[in-house]
Design an enzyme around this catalytic site. Structure first.
Site, short mmCIF file in Angstrom:
data_model
loop_
_atom_site.label_atom_id
_atom_site.label_comp_id
_atom_site.label_asym_id
_atom_site.label_seq_id
_atom_site.Cartn_x
_atom_site.Cartn_y
_atom_site.Cartn_z
N ASP A 1 0.83 -1.20 0.00
CA ASP A 1 0.00 0.00 0.00
C ASP A 1 0.86 1.24 0.00
OD1 ASP A 1 0.67 0.32 2.74
OD2 ASP A 1 -0.83 -1.21 3.20
N LYS B 1 -4.39 2.45 0.20
CA LYS B 1 -5.46 2.76 1.13
C LYS B 1 -4.93 3.91 1.96
CE LYS B 1 -6.06 -0.27 4.21
NZ LYS B 1 -6.38 -1.24 5.23
N MET C 1 -1.23 8.87 12.84
CA MET C 1 -2.41 9.35 12.11
C MET C 1 -3.07 10.51 12.85
SD MET C 1 -3.99 5.65 11.01
CE MET C 1 -3.53 4.83 12.52
#
Ligand SMILES: C[S@@+](CC[C@H](N)C(=O)[O-])C[C@H]1O[C@@H](n2cnc3c(N)ncnc32)[C@H](O)[C@@H]1O
Length: 441
Positions: free
Chosen positions: A227, A249, A362
């Site tokens: 990814d 993603k 994140m």
């Protein structure tokens, strides 16, 4: 070819080493763990004592003593090696990669031992220690394969299926009994090629942060699902003909839904492929590796996990942020700024005390809520923070400041992620950290 490589079986053999000191010790170390009997002599012994030796090493710096030792050695039938005197040697000691039954010797015919050692270091990374287990499996199965497959061509095919298939995979994990059982099934034709999935941690970006195991498995893979977080330089290390599938993603943009990724991994394994699911950092740290593992297990697919350097560790190391520090941080916590139920669901009060480091994955979009919640819970607004984007790559951005300014720091630097927030005293610039420690002393 200036010298011919040949391998001397050590079972039942004696090796004599004459001389004392580091050079003699180094020769003795070569035989540690081998079945050879090592005879050490600080001084040249009586002729009779050397007679049983197959090889004699003379590690004697003093020229007169070396002459005496050489004369005694020459009265035996042994092959003789005189350290640092190539012209007097019957044989050259190669740079050795020792993997039990599997041995690799590198020689430059005495011309450049340093070059031989450098080449050995490269081979060490290509032939992981676990390969010794493959040789153990082959020894264990040798007679069985010989009897079951009398024709040479069949035998070769059987060995390929065993060593490159599930039996080999199992042997590499150290389970020799399990590997032998799988090899039996392969020989009986009961086991058609069945695939396997490895969830492999690719680290934060810098390909040198890959583990040796990850590298070996990557180079063995038939198909690699990767990814956005996986650095192109890591993918370049895979076999040229391996299929690469992007299942990109990013948060909020689930271009390939998680269930579909799992389904594709299962389908590839069922097609008999060696599948690698390459994930940024470590597969089990905020990487949904746990879900993929469960799905594979539920589908009855053999699955293994190879840990990776999680981004918090790799990025902190690069930025020289000690995540714990005797004077400034007695604990470190990894949290996500993007919990399934939203960042606000987090109990920030648990992280509000001083002397602890918080690393938020994140956390860019929710940085202002995180800073406000921590300050509201009692963490000082002056707490140092560092925000690091694309750590361990050439696109790295690194900004530092105070907790109260966190959203502004991110905005001013144009940071959009992937980035980590480091919150705590250790995130101060290294010089400030040293000064604080000195002030405290
Ligand atoms: C879905 S999580 C995956 C984490 C990964 N499994 C690990 O162990 O690092 C993605 C987050 O990891 C962090 N991250 C991953 N690679 C990074 C890098 N090179 N520099 C900074 N942060 C990174 C960022 O916070 C990013 O939003």
């Amino acid at each position: 070819m200036q010298s011919f490589p040949a391998f001397l079986p050590l079972e039942g053999r004696s090796i004599a080493i004459i001389g004392a000191g580091p050079a003699a010790d180094a020769k003795a170390r070569l035989f540690e763990g081998s079945p050879a009997t090592v005879l050490r002599f600080a001084e040249t012994p009586d002729a009779g004592e050397l007679e049983i030796a197959a090889l004699i090493f003379i590690a004697e710096a003093d020229p007169a003593k070396r002459e005496t030792a050489l004369a005694a050695a020459r009265r035996t039938r042994a092959w003789v090696n005189v350290v640092d005197a190539a012209a007097l040697c019957d044989f050259i000691t190669p740079a050795i990669v020792d993997r039990g039954e599997l041995v690799i010797g590198v020689s430059t015919s005495g011309a450049a031992p340093t070059l031989a050692r450098d080449i050995r270091a490269k081979i060490e990374t290509l032939v992981p220690a676990a390969y010794a287990k493959l040789a153990d499996l082959a020894r264990r199965m040798r007679d069985r394969v010989l009897n079951a497959k009398p024709s040479l061509a069949d035998r070769r095919a059987a060995w390929e299926s065993i060593l490159r298939g599930q039996a080999g995979e199992r042997a590499l994990t150290g389970d020799l009994d399990g590997a032998a059982a799988l090899a039996e099934e392969t020989l009986r034709g009961a086991r058609s090629a069945r695939g396997v999935v490895h969830l492999v941690g690719a680290g934060p970006g810098d390909p040198e942060l890959l583990t040796l195991k990850a590298l070996r498995i990557l180079q063995d893979a038939d198909i690699i699902f990767h990814d956005k977080l996986v650095d192109a330089r890591v993918l370049d290390l895979a076999r040229r003909d391996a299929e690469r599938v992007f299942v990109g993603k990013s948060r909020g943009d689930h271009s390939v839904p998680q269930r579909e990724i799992e389904w594709r991994l299962i389908a590839a394994a069922r097609a008999g492929k060696r599948v690698v699911r390459l994930k940024g950092g470590d597969p089990f740290i905020f990487g949904r590796g746990g879900e993929e593992m469960e799905a594979l297990r539920a589908a009855g697919v053999e699955a293994h996990v190879v840990p990776g350097v999680t981004s918090a560790l790799g990025v902190a190391a690069e930025a020289q942020i000690p995540l714990t520090h005797r004077d400034h941080a007695q604990s470190v916590t990894f949290v996500t700024g993007h919990a399934k139920d939203g960042a606000s669901a987090m109990d920030w009060s648990a992280f509000a005390g001083s002397a602890q480091t918080l690393v938020v994955y994140m956390g860019v979009d929710t940085a202002s809520q995180t800073a406000a919640a921590l300050i509201a819970a009692g963490r000082s607004p002056d707490t140092p923070v560092a925000v690091i984007e694309n750590g361990t790559t050439e696109r790295v951005k690194n900004v530092r400041g105070a907790l109260r300014d966190l959203p502004r720091l991110i905005g001013d630097a144009g940071i959009v992620g992937p980035a980590l927030l480091f919150i705590g005293e250790v995130a101060a610039a290294p010089s400030a950290l040293t000064q604080a420690a000195e002030d405290a002393a």
